[in-house]
Design a protein around this motif. Structure first.
Motif, PDB file in Angstrom:
ATOM      1  N   MET A  42      21.897   6.783 -12.607  1.00 32.76           N
ATOM      2  CA  MET A  42      22.148   5.689 -13.546  1.00 32.76           C
ATOM      3  C   MET A  42      22.055   4.326 -12.875  1.00 32.76           C
ATOM      4  SD  MET A  42      25.262   7.502 -15.643  1.00 32.76           S
ATOM      5  CE  MET A  42      25.857   5.991 -16.316  1.00 32.76           C
ATOM      6  N   SER A  43      22.515   4.243 -11.626  1.00 30.71           N
ATOM      7  CA  SER A  43      22.511   2.958 -10.931  1.00 30.71           C
ATOM      8  C   SER A  43      22.523   3.205  -9.432  1.00 30.71           C
ATOM      9  CB  SER A  43      23.742   2.125 -11.322  1.00 30.71           C
ATOM     10  OG  SER A  43      24.924   2.772 -10.859  1.00 30.71           O
ATOM     11  N   THR A  44      22.248   2.160  -8.692  1.00 28.13           N
ATOM     12  CA  THR A  44      22.351   2.213  -7.237  1.00 28.13           C
ATOM     13  C   THR A  44      23.665   1.569  -6.847  1.00 28.13           C
ATOM     14  OG1 THR A  44      19.959   2.094  -6.978  1.00 28.13           O
ATOM     15  CG2 THR A  44      21.292   1.501  -5.057  1.00 28.13           C
ATOM     16  N   GLN A  45      24.536   2.354  -6.227  1.00 30.39           N
ATOM     17  CA  GLN A  45      25.829   1.847  -5.786  1.00 30.39           C
ATOM     18  C   GLN A  45      25.672   1.188  -4.414  1.00 30.39           C
ATOM     19  OE1 GLN A  45      28.939   2.189  -7.736  1.00 30.39           O
ATOM     20  NE2 GLN A  45      27.147   2.279  -9.062  1.00 30.39           N
ATOM     21  N   LEU A  46      26.299   0.046  -4.237  1.00 25.26           N
ATOM     22  CA  LEU A  46      26.237  -0.707  -2.984  1.00 25.26           C
ATOM     23  C   LEU A  46      27.642  -0.862  -2.429  1.00 25.26           C
ATOM     24  CD1 LEU A  46      23.933  -3.569  -4.299  1.00 25.26           C
ATOM     25  CD2 LEU A  46      23.213  -1.591  -2.972  1.00 25.26           C
ATOM     26  N   SER A  47      27.823  -0.522  -1.173  1.00 21.99           N
ATOM     27  CA  SER A  47      29.121  -0.681  -0.509  1.00 21.99           C
ATOM     28  C   SER A  47      28.870  -1.187   0.900  1.00 21.99           C
ATOM     29  CB  SER A  47      29.866   0.654  -0.460  1.00 21.99           C
ATOM     30  OG  SER A  47      30.108   1.138  -1.759  1.00 21.99           O
ATOM     31  N   LYS A  48      29.936  -1.625   1.578  1.00 22.23           N
ATOM     32  CA  LYS A  48      29.776  -2.114   2.940  1.00 22.23           C
ATOM     33  C   LYS A  48      31.006  -1.774   3.759  1.00 22.23           C
ATOM     34  CE  LYS A  48      31.693  -6.719   2.164  1.00 22.23           C
ATOM     35  NZ  LYS A  48      31.576  -8.126   2.453  1.00 22.23           N
ATOM     36  N   PHE A  49      30.844  -1.937   5.052  1.00 19.74           N
ATOM     37  CA  PHE A  49      31.961  -1.827   5.988  1.00 19.74           C
ATOM     38  C   PHE A  49      32.242  -3.237   6.490  1.00 19.74           C
ATOM     39  CE2 PHE A  49      29.872   2.309   6.152  1.00 19.74           C
ATOM     40  CZ  PHE A  49      30.935   3.151   5.909  1.00 19.74           C
ATOM     41  N   ASN A  50      33.503  -3.642   6.491  1.00 20.44           N
ATOM     42  CA  ASN A  50      33.858  -5.010   6.846  1.00 20.44           C
ATOM     43  C   ASN A  50      34.079  -5.247   8.335  1.00 20.44           C
ATOM     44  OD1 ASN A  50      33.737  -6.073   4.214  1.00 20.44           O
ATOM     45  ND2 ASN A  50      35.735  -5.217   3.755  1.00 20.44           N
ATOM     46  N   LYS A  51      34.115  -4.184   9.145  1.00 23.64           N
ATOM     47  CA  LYS A  51      34.361  -4.353  10.583  1.00 23.64           C
ATOM     48  C   LYS A  51      33.310  -3.591  11.389  1.00 23.64           C
ATOM     49  CE  LYS A  51      39.329  -4.909  10.024  1.00 23.64           C
ATOM     50  NZ  LYS A  51      40.644  -4.293  10.256  1.00 23.64           N
ATOM     51  N   THR A  52      32.493  -4.349  12.093  1.00 25.36           N
ATOM     52  CA  THR A  52      31.470  -3.789  12.952  1.00 25.36           C
ATOM     53  C   THR A  52      31.517  -4.523  14.282  1.00 25.36           C
ATOM     54  OG1 THR A  52      30.079  -3.326  11.034  1.00 25.36           O
ATOM     55  CG2 THR A  52      28.995  -3.326  13.170  1.00 25.36           C
ATOM     56  N   THR A  53      31.476  -3.775  15.386  1.00 27.71           N
ATOM     57  CA  THR A  53      31.490  -4.367  16.722  1.00 27.71           C
ATOM     58  C   THR A  53      30.347  -3.765  17.541  1.00 27.71           C
ATOM     59  OG1 THR A  53      33.032  -2.676  17.510  1.00 27.71           O
ATOM     60  CG2 THR A  53      34.005  -4.739  16.722  1.00 27.71           C
ATOM     61  N   GLY A  54      30.100  -4.325  18.712  1.00 25.91           N
ATOM     62  CA  GLY A  54      29.101  -3.747  19.592  1.00 25.91           C
ATOM     63  C   GLY A  54      28.379  -4.772  20.433  1.00 25.91           C
ATOM     64  N   THR A  55      27.319  -4.286  21.093  1.00 27.18           N
ATOM     65  CA  THR A  55      26.509  -5.139  21.960  1.00 27.18           C
ATOM     66  C   THR A  55      25.027  -4.821  21.768  1.00 27.18           C
ATOM     67  OG1 THR A  55      26.697  -3.564  23.775  1.00 27.18           O
ATOM     68  CG2 THR A  55      28.262  -5.400  23.772  1.00 27.18           C
ATOM     69  N   VAL A  56      24.233  -5.827  22.033  1.00 30.07           N
ATOM     70  CA  VAL A  56      22.773  -5.692  22.065  1.00 30.07           C
ATOM     71  C   VAL A  56      22.335  -6.248  23.410  1.00 30.07           C
ATOM     72  CG1 VAL A  56      20.594  -6.407  21.014  1.00 30.07           C
ATOM     73  CG2 VAL A  56      22.605  -6.002  19.569  1.00 30.07           C
ATOM     74  N   VAL A  57      21.499  -5.509  24.112  1.00 31.12           N
ATOM     75  CA  VAL A  57      20.940  -5.967  25.381  1.00 31.12           C
ATOM     76  C   VAL A  57      19.436  -6.102  25.188  1.00 31.12           C
ATOM     77  CG1 VAL A  57      20.610  -5.462  27.824  1.00 31.12           C
ATOM     78  CG2 VAL A  57      22.765  -4.833  26.705  1.00 31.12           C
TER      79      VAL A  57
END
Length: 188
Positions: A42-57
């Motif tokens: 019927m629809s595309t549900q959208l959700s998110k996570f509010n806390k993301t951490t990490g590193t990129v090298v």
């Protein structure tokens, strides 16, 4: 001996400068992992996570890199508090037992000066599977407000939630889940 020292010094100065790997820390206030899926077609549900951490090298000269991201699954935000609690249950996220999901890269592919795909291991609910994120956007520039080098990227991948022990109600509630991460990171 003096001539050898002078020659070594001249060669050192004439050698091209090599860039070193640079580490960027994920800006948790501007980085969000989102997920979407079909709800009964019927629809595309959208959700998110509010806390993301990490590193990129990144080593821009060598065109290599690595990504290490941790998502706090308890920070899920569906837009509805009751559903946030429901989706944290054993049938879906099981945040009591698995409070985080992780992605650790094994390969970053560049086209020109920009990464275009990142292959790595996604661990969710104790299950680890290889996935390849398509990088849809990548920018490296000085952050306009912080005056430090920064990077930004949008990347996505489609996974089957049933492969991560979260397949309740599939196929009525879509098994294919699109995971998108919008990431900003500041050179540390």
């Amino acid at each position: 001996m003096k001539k050898i020292a002078t020659l070594i010094a001249a060669l050192t100065l004439a050698a091209p400068a090599f860039a070193a790997p640079e580490t960027y820390n994920v800006d948790s206030t501007h980085t969000f992992a989102r997920f979407s899926y079909s709800h009964f077609g019927m629809s595309t549900q959208l959700s998110k996570f509010n806390k993301t951490t990490g590193t990129v090298v990144l080593d821009k000269a060598a065109k290599t890199g690595s990504v290490d991201v941790v998502i706090d699954t308890k920070s899920v935000d569906t837009g509805y508090d009751t559903f946030n609690e429901h989706i944290q249950g054993e049938d879906f996220l099981d945040t009591a037992k698995y409070p985080t999901a992780t992605f650790k890269s094994t390969k970053v592919v560049f086209k020109g000066d920009k990464p275009v795909s990142i292959t790595g291991d996604l661990t969710f609910k104790g299950v680890t599977k290889p996935v390849t994120l398509k990088v849809n956007n990548f920018v490296a520039m000085p952050h306009p407000m912080l005056k430090k080098d920064a990077i930004g990227a949008d990347a996505s991948v489609v996974v089957k939630r049933s492969e991560f022990n979260a397949g309740k109600y599939a196929p009525h509630v879509g098994d294919d889940v699109t995971i998108t991460i919008s990431l900003e990171a500041i050179k540390g």
